[in-house]
Design an enzyme around this catalytic site. Structure first.
Site, PDB file in Angstrom:
ATOM      1  CG  ASP A 108      44.897  -6.869  55.576  1.00 16.70           C
ATOM      2  OD1 ASP A 108      45.704  -7.754  55.228  1.00 16.70           O
ATOM      3  OD2 ASP A 108      44.026  -6.404  54.824  1.00 16.70           O
ATOM      4  CG  ASN A 163      51.051 -20.275  62.925  1.00 18.18           C
ATOM      5  OD1 ASN A 163      51.365 -21.451  62.754  1.00 18.18           O
ATOM      6  ND2 ASN A 163      49.773 -19.893  63.082  1.00 18.18           N
ATOM      7  CB  SER A 193      55.222 -26.903  54.865  1.00 16.99           C
ATOM      8  OG  SER A 193      54.817 -28.187  54.423  1.00 16.99           O
ATOM      9  CE1 TYR A 211      51.181 -24.377  53.033  1.00 20.27           C
ATOM     10  CE2 TYR A 211      52.249 -26.463  52.534  1.00 20.27           C
ATOM     11  CZ  TYR A 211      51.797 -25.540  53.454  1.00 20.27           C
ATOM     12  OH  TYR A 211      51.958 -25.780  54.796  1.00 20.27           O
ATOM     13  CE  LYS A 234      53.940 -22.860  54.716  1.00 17.90           C
ATOM     14  NZ  LYS A 234      53.694 -21.905  55.788  1.00 17.90           N
ATOM     15  CB  VAL A 263      50.256 -30.099  63.617  1.00 15.48           C
ATOM     16  CG1 VAL A 263      49.771 -29.795  65.032  1.00 15.48           C
ATOM     17  CG2 VAL A 263      51.765 -29.937  63.536  1.00 15.48           C
TER      18      VAL A 263
HETATM   19  N1  LIG Z   1      49.005 -28.664  60.314  1.00 12.16           N
HETATM   20  C1  LIG Z   1      50.030 -29.174  59.659  1.00 12.16           C
HETATM   21  O1  LIG Z   1      50.190 -30.403  59.583  1.00 12.16           O
HETATM   22  C2  LIG Z   1      51.036 -28.281  58.986  1.00 12.16           C
HETATM   23  C3  LIG Z   1      52.076 -28.896  58.278  1.00 12.16           C
HETATM   24  C4  LIG Z   1      53.022 -28.090  57.677  1.00 12.16           C
HETATM   25  C5  LIG Z   1      52.954 -26.718  57.800  1.00 12.16           C
HETATM   26  N2  LIG Z   1      51.917 -26.138  58.479  1.00 12.16           N
HETATM   27  C6  LIG Z   1      51.911 -24.673  58.585  1.00 12.16           C
HETATM   28  O2  LIG Z   1      51.596 -24.287  59.898  1.00 12.16           O
HETATM   29  C7  LIG Z   1      50.936 -23.013  59.904  1.00 12.16           C
HETATM   30  C8  LIG Z   1      49.661 -23.087  60.712  1.00 12.16           C
HETATM   31  O3  LIG Z   1      48.827 -24.061  60.130  1.00 12.16           O
HETATM   32  P1  LIG Z   1      47.622 -24.771  60.905  1.00 12.16           P
HETATM   33  O4  LIG Z   1      47.719 -26.201  60.544  1.00 12.16           O
HETATM   34  O5  LIG Z   1      47.588 -24.373  62.327  1.00 12.16           O
HETATM   35  O6  LIG Z   1      46.381 -24.133  60.112  1.00 12.16           O
HETATM   36  P2  LIG Z   1      44.896 -23.743  60.593  1.00 12.16           P
HETATM   37  O7  LIG Z   1      44.459 -24.574  61.733  1.00 12.16           O
HETATM   38  O8  LIG Z   1      44.096 -23.759  59.332  1.00 12.16           O
HETATM   39  O9  LIG Z   1      45.070 -22.237  61.107  1.00 12.16           O
HETATM   40  C9  LIG Z   1      45.536 -21.268  60.220  1.00 12.16           C
HETATM   41  C10 LIG Z   1      45.637 -19.935  60.920  1.00 12.16           C
HETATM   42  O10 LIG Z   1      46.184 -18.974  59.996  1.00 12.16           O
HETATM   43  C11 LIG Z   1      45.255 -17.924  59.777  1.00 12.16           C
HETATM   44  N3  LIG Z   1      45.309 -17.523  58.373  1.00 12.16           N
HETATM   45  C12 LIG Z   1      45.225 -18.321  57.276  1.00 12.16           C
HETATM   46  N4  LIG Z   1      45.345 -17.582  56.164  1.00 12.16           N
HETATM   47  C13 LIG Z   1      45.497 -16.293  56.559  1.00 12.16           C
HETATM   48  C14 LIG Z   1      45.653 -15.064  55.881  1.00 12.16           C
HETATM   49  N5  LIG Z   1      45.656 -15.019  54.547  1.00 12.16           N
HETATM   50  N6  LIG Z   1      45.759 -13.924  56.624  1.00 12.16           N
HETATM   51  C15 LIG Z   1      45.752 -13.977  57.963  1.00 12.16           C
HETATM   52  N7  LIG Z   1      45.598 -15.101  58.671  1.00 12.16           N
HETATM   53  C16 LIG Z   1      45.476 -16.241  57.975  1.00 12.16           C
HETATM   54  C17 LIG Z   1      43.897 -18.510  60.154  1.00 12.16           C
HETATM   55  O11 LIG Z   1      43.018 -17.449  60.513  1.00 12.16           O
HETATM   56  P3  LIG Z   1      41.399 -17.557  60.377  1.00 12.16           P
HETATM   57  O12 LIG Z   1      40.908 -18.277  61.586  1.00 12.16           O
HETATM   58  O13 LIG Z   1      40.978 -16.130  60.319  1.00 12.16           O
HETATM   59  O14 LIG Z   1      41.119 -18.326  59.111  1.00 12.16           O
HETATM   60  C18 LIG Z   1      44.285 -19.387  61.341  1.00 12.16           C
HETATM   61  O15 LIG Z   1      44.459 -18.594  62.496  1.00 12.16           O
HETATM   62  C19 LIG Z   1      50.714 -22.653  58.427  1.00 12.16           C
HETATM   63  O16 LIG Z   1      51.697 -21.766  57.983  1.00 12.16           O
HETATM   64  C20 LIG Z   1      50.866 -24.007  57.720  1.00 12.16           C
HETATM   65  O17 LIG Z   1      51.305 -23.862  56.382  1.00 12.16           O
HETATM   66  C21 LIG Z   1      50.967 -26.891  59.072  1.00 12.16           C
END
Ligand SMILES: NC(=O)c1ccc[n+]([C@@H]2O[C@H](COP(=O)([O-])OP(=O)(O)OC[C@H]3O[C@@H](n4cnc5c(N)ncnc54)[C@H](OP(=O)(O)O)[C@@H]3O)[C@@H](O)[C@H]2O)c1
Length: 267
Positions: free
Chosen positions: A58, A86, A148, A167, A171, A200
């Site tokens: 956690d 992440n 981000s 958000y 960040k 992404v």
């Molecule tokens: N995708 C993009 O374009 C983008 C752009 C800018 C920044 N980001 C950043 O990149 C990171 C990963 O994002 P993603 O796009 O891969 O998101 P994602 O596909 O939604 O995956 C998020 C991951 O984080 C876990 N998670 C979310 N909230 C949590 C919490 N409160 N406690 C523990 N685990 C938690 C989720 O676990 P569960 O499976 O248990 O929900 C999942 O493993 C994030 O920090 C996001 O802000 C992403």
């Protein structure tokens, strides 16, 4: 053996890190996750690759994080080379609102801010402090925060995107705290980096930019920064470029906030 721990590794970018890193048997990879309920593909991968270790924890609970660090320590012999923070989400559904839309909705604003501060600042700080002893004993001594462009002042000024208030603040706040960790820990050879992963193709990106009208709006805004961007980058490609930047992290560029290529190219 290089040891890596990645939070939020069930899906998206976090899972991409585990998949990429574990393909090399010289890496020992720890997936720090909150629940097995979304971890089907991760469990399948761990079944095939013995260098993948799943640790359920956690991220807001210091005691549970201590237990997670002890599990990693037992497997590595007391050290961790690279810690990647992440885990994250875009926060409550009020993330679509610009700042003035919260007039008369103070309770919602409090939730928008507090939830994002908890997710993006408190939790990563808890994780860093829980794993610090292991990082101190690691060879690489690297701590990476997945940030981000939303948290970048100049990106926001140029694109003119007024939403994702909490958000973006979370960040931006953690970016400066990563620089503080870097400043404090530099004498011990520990390096920190805030890195935006790009746009992404993950569940989170689909949630924030998936709806056709929103996507059109976002693309127009993004074109003010980069006229060549057409859509989200596949996870594997985005992760490969991020790993190149992590491998290039030195004491000289420690504490910076960069895009996935190690500069201000956000996509
Ligand atoms: N995708 C993009 O374009 C983008 C752009 C800018 C920044 N980001 C950043 O990149 C990171 C990963 O994002 P993603 O796009 O891969 O998101 P994602 O596909 O939604 O995956 C998020 C991951 O984080 C876990 N998670 C979310 N909230 C949590 C919490 N409160 N406690 C523990 N685990 C938690 C989720 O676990 P569960 O499976 O248990 O929900 C999942 O493993 C994030 O920090 C996001 O802000 C992403």
């Amino acid at each position: 053996m290089v040891s890596w721990a990645v939070t939020g590794a069930t899906r998206g970018i976090g899972f991409g890190y585990i998949d990429n890193l574990s393909a090399d048997p010289n890496n020992q990879v720890f997936a720090l996750i909150r629940s097995l309920s979304t971890a089907g593909p991760l469990q399948e991968l761990a079944g095939k690759r013995k260098n993948v270790h799943i640790v359920v924890t956690d991220l807001y609970d210091i005691k549970k994080l201590g237990e997670a660090a002890a599990k990693v320590s037992k497997a590595t012999g007391g050290s961790l080379d690279v810690l990647i923070l992440n885990a994250g989400s875009a926060g409550p559904h009020t993330n679509v609102l610009p700042p003035t839309a919260f007039i008369g909705k103070e309770e919602a604003l409090e939730k928008e801010i507090n939830e994002n501060m908890k997710n993006n600042i408190l939790s990563p700080m808890f994780v860093i402090n829980s794993f610090l002893e292991l990082v101190r004993k690691g060879q690489e001594k690297k701590i990476i925060f997945i940030s981000s462009p939303s948290g970048d002042l100049e990106f926001t000024r140029i694109t003119g995107i007024p939403s994702v208030v909490g958000y973006s603040a979370g960040k931006a706040g953690m970016n400066i705290i990563m620089t503080k960790f870097g400043a404090e820990l530099a004498p011990e050879g520990i390096k920190t980096l805030s890195m935006s992963p790009g746009w992404v193709a993950t569940d989170a990106a689909e949630q924030v930019t998936g709806e056709p009208e929103v996507r059109k709006y976002m693309l127009n805004a993004f074109h003010k920064i980069d006229p060549t961007v057409t859509g989200p980058t596949p996870v594997a490609e985005a992760v490969a470029s991020q790993l190149k930047t992590i491998r290039g992290l030195t004491a000289e560029n420690s504490g910076k906030s960069v895009g996935r290529f190690g500069n201000n190219d956000w996509f």
